[in-house]
Design a protein around this motif. Structure first.
Motif, PDB file in Angstrom:
ATOM      1  N   ASN A   1     -84.785 -27.266 -34.094  1.00  0.00           N
ATOM      2  CA  ASN A   1     -84.687 -25.996 -34.803  1.00  0.00           C
ATOM      3  C   ASN A   1     -85.681 -26.051 -35.955  1.00  0.00           C
ATOM      4  O   ASN A   1     -85.495 -26.812 -36.904  1.00  0.00           O
ATOM      5  N   GLN A   2     -86.762 -25.299 -35.834  1.00  0.00           N
ATOM      6  CA  GLN A   2     -87.819 -25.285 -36.841  1.00  0.00           C
ATOM      7  C   GLN A   2     -88.296 -23.869 -37.098  1.00  0.00           C
ATOM      8  O   GLN A   2     -88.210 -23.006 -36.215  1.00  0.00           O
TER       9      GLN A   2
ATOM     10  N   ILE B   1     -89.975 -36.922 -38.540  1.00  0.00           N
ATOM     11  CA  ILE B   1     -88.536 -36.749 -38.350  1.00  0.00           C
ATOM     12  C   ILE B   1     -87.784 -38.012 -38.761  1.00  0.00           C
ATOM     13  O   ILE B   1     -87.620 -38.944 -37.952  1.00  0.00           O
ATOM     14  N   PRO B   2     -87.332 -38.141 -40.006  1.00  0.00           N
ATOM     15  CA  PRO B   2     -86.405 -39.224 -40.348  1.00  0.00           C
ATOM     16  C   PRO B   2     -85.066 -38.972 -39.664  1.00  0.00           C
ATOM     17  O   PRO B   2     -84.574 -37.835 -39.652  1.00  0.00           O
TER      18      PRO B   2
ATOM     19  N   ILE C   1     -89.925 -26.425 -41.334  1.00  0.00           N
ATOM     20  CA  ILE C   1     -88.739 -27.183 -41.705  1.00  0.00           C
ATOM     21  C   ILE C   1     -87.616 -26.909 -40.715  1.00  0.00           C
ATOM     22  O   ILE C   1     -87.459 -25.796 -40.211  1.00  0.00           O
ATOM     23  N   GLY C   2     -86.795 -27.931 -40.457  1.00  0.00           N
ATOM     24  CA  GLY C   2     -85.641 -27.726 -39.584  1.00  0.00           C
ATOM     25  C   GLY C   2     -84.892 -29.019 -39.347  1.00  0.00           C
ATOM     26  O   GLY C   2     -84.913 -29.934 -40.173  1.00  0.00           O
ATOM     27  N   TYR C   3     -84.258 -29.102 -38.215  1.00  0.00           N
ATOM     28  CA  TYR C   3     -83.482 -30.297 -37.871  1.00  0.00           C
ATOM     29  C   TYR C   3     -83.580 -30.560 -36.377  1.00  0.00           C
ATOM     30  O   TYR C   3     -84.012 -29.706 -35.586  1.00  0.00           O
ATOM     31  N   GLN C   4     -83.162 -31.778 -35.996  1.00  0.00           N
ATOM     32  CA  GLN C   4     -83.176 -32.191 -34.595  1.00  0.00           C
ATOM     33  C   GLN C   4     -81.830 -32.822 -34.255  1.00  0.00           C
ATOM     34  O   GLN C   4     -81.243 -33.534 -35.077  1.00  0.00           O
TER      35      GLN C   4
END
Length: 302
Positions: free
Chosen positions: A240-241, A154-155, A214-217
């Protein structure tokens, strides 16, 4: 005579003044000098805090919005209708643990990379139903257990919203790329007819060749200063993945009256395919592993 007296007196006065001046000068010269006022030594400025940090944290999911809902199905007698109830646990639930590194760009912005492991919580469902009629029927009790483990990179970037000497409030945004380490479903079935032998079976569906998750945090948290180099933090985090399975390997074993049979099969999931192909091809589907939960950990300035 008077003139000599006056001259003598003037001479004595002059000598007295001269000696007084000499003594005064000598006294002043011999007096101890006062302590010299030294300039205050410059104080060392406070050492600048180091810009690099590492952190370790734990997380636990409280909600799993947007994931597939699972149901228990119960039928206590063949003459009664089936009832269903949503389970409390879905994919994405359970604990995560992670490590991270970062760099402080300014008083308001940090950048970093985290690596965390979704340990997950097993999703269990139970189906207990009857088939047939009142004379000849069979009860099926099927217990299904699904496990999922994902390693995510997670960058991220952190924005400080409110900063105080003892703490600051922040929000963090990150992009998530996960490798699915394990995605498996195990079904155990007890087949009980009202006449005849009981059959037990177990089937395992192991999903392989999965796409990246794939997703975001997004996170909102607060960080507290414990010492010059150690911080503690607590936060609310949303993940959210999703990923797509590409293949599943099915293995089943069935036992009736002491006789056991086994079988194996595989299915490929494709965006475009043929239902009549060999091996079997099915349309691909999406697996969501969203979650909202709480996290806490420690940060160490390097």
């Amino acid at each position: 005579m008077n003139q000599y007296c006056i001259a003598f007196i003037l001479l004595v006065v002059k000598m007295t003044n001269t000696q007084a001046q000499s003594v005064s000068t000598l006294y002043a010269f011999n007096q101890p000098q006062g302590p010299a006022i030294s300039k205050a030594a410059p104080t060392n400025p406070k050492a600048a805090e180091k810009p690099f940090y590492i952190k370790a944290y734990g997380y636990y999911s409280l909600l799993t919005p947007g994931t597939s809902i699972n149901y228990d199905v119960i039928q206590t007698q063949i003459s009664l209708p089936n009832s269903f109830k949503a389970t409390r646990t879905n994919l994405g639930a359970g604990p995560r643990a992670g490590l991270g590194i970062g760099f402080i760009l300014s008083d308001f912005i940090n950048v970093g990379v985290d690596a965390d492991l979704l340990l997950g919580k097993s999703v269990e469902t139970n189906v207990n139903v009857f088939t047939g009629n009142s004379n000849t029927f069979t009860n099926y009790n099927i217990t299904s257990t699904t496990t999922l483990n994902v390693l995510s990179i997670i960058p991220n970037i952190t924005f400080k919203a409110l900063s105080r000497p003892a703490y600051y409030i922040y929000n963090r945004l990150g992009l998530v790329g996960g490798i699915v380490l394990d995605y498996k479903q195990v079904n155990r079935t007890i087949q009980t007819p009202n006449r005849g032998a009981i059959t037990t079976s177990e089937s395992t569906s192991e999903y392989t060749n999965n796409s990246l998750a794939i997703g975001y945090q997004a996170a909102l948290g607060v960080q507290f200063r414990l010492s010059q180099s150690i911080r503690a933090f607590a936060e609310i985090v949303a993940y959210n993945q999703s990923f797509k399975p590409r293949e599943v390997q099915n293995t089943s074993m069935s036992t009736t009256s002491g006789k056991t049979t086994t079988s194996n099969s595989s299915v490929s999931y494709k965006d475009n395919g043929d239902y009549l192909a060999t091996p079997t091809e099915f349309p691909t589907f999406n697996v969501a592993i969203n979650s909202v939960g709480v996290g806490a950990g420690f940060l160490f300035r390097l």
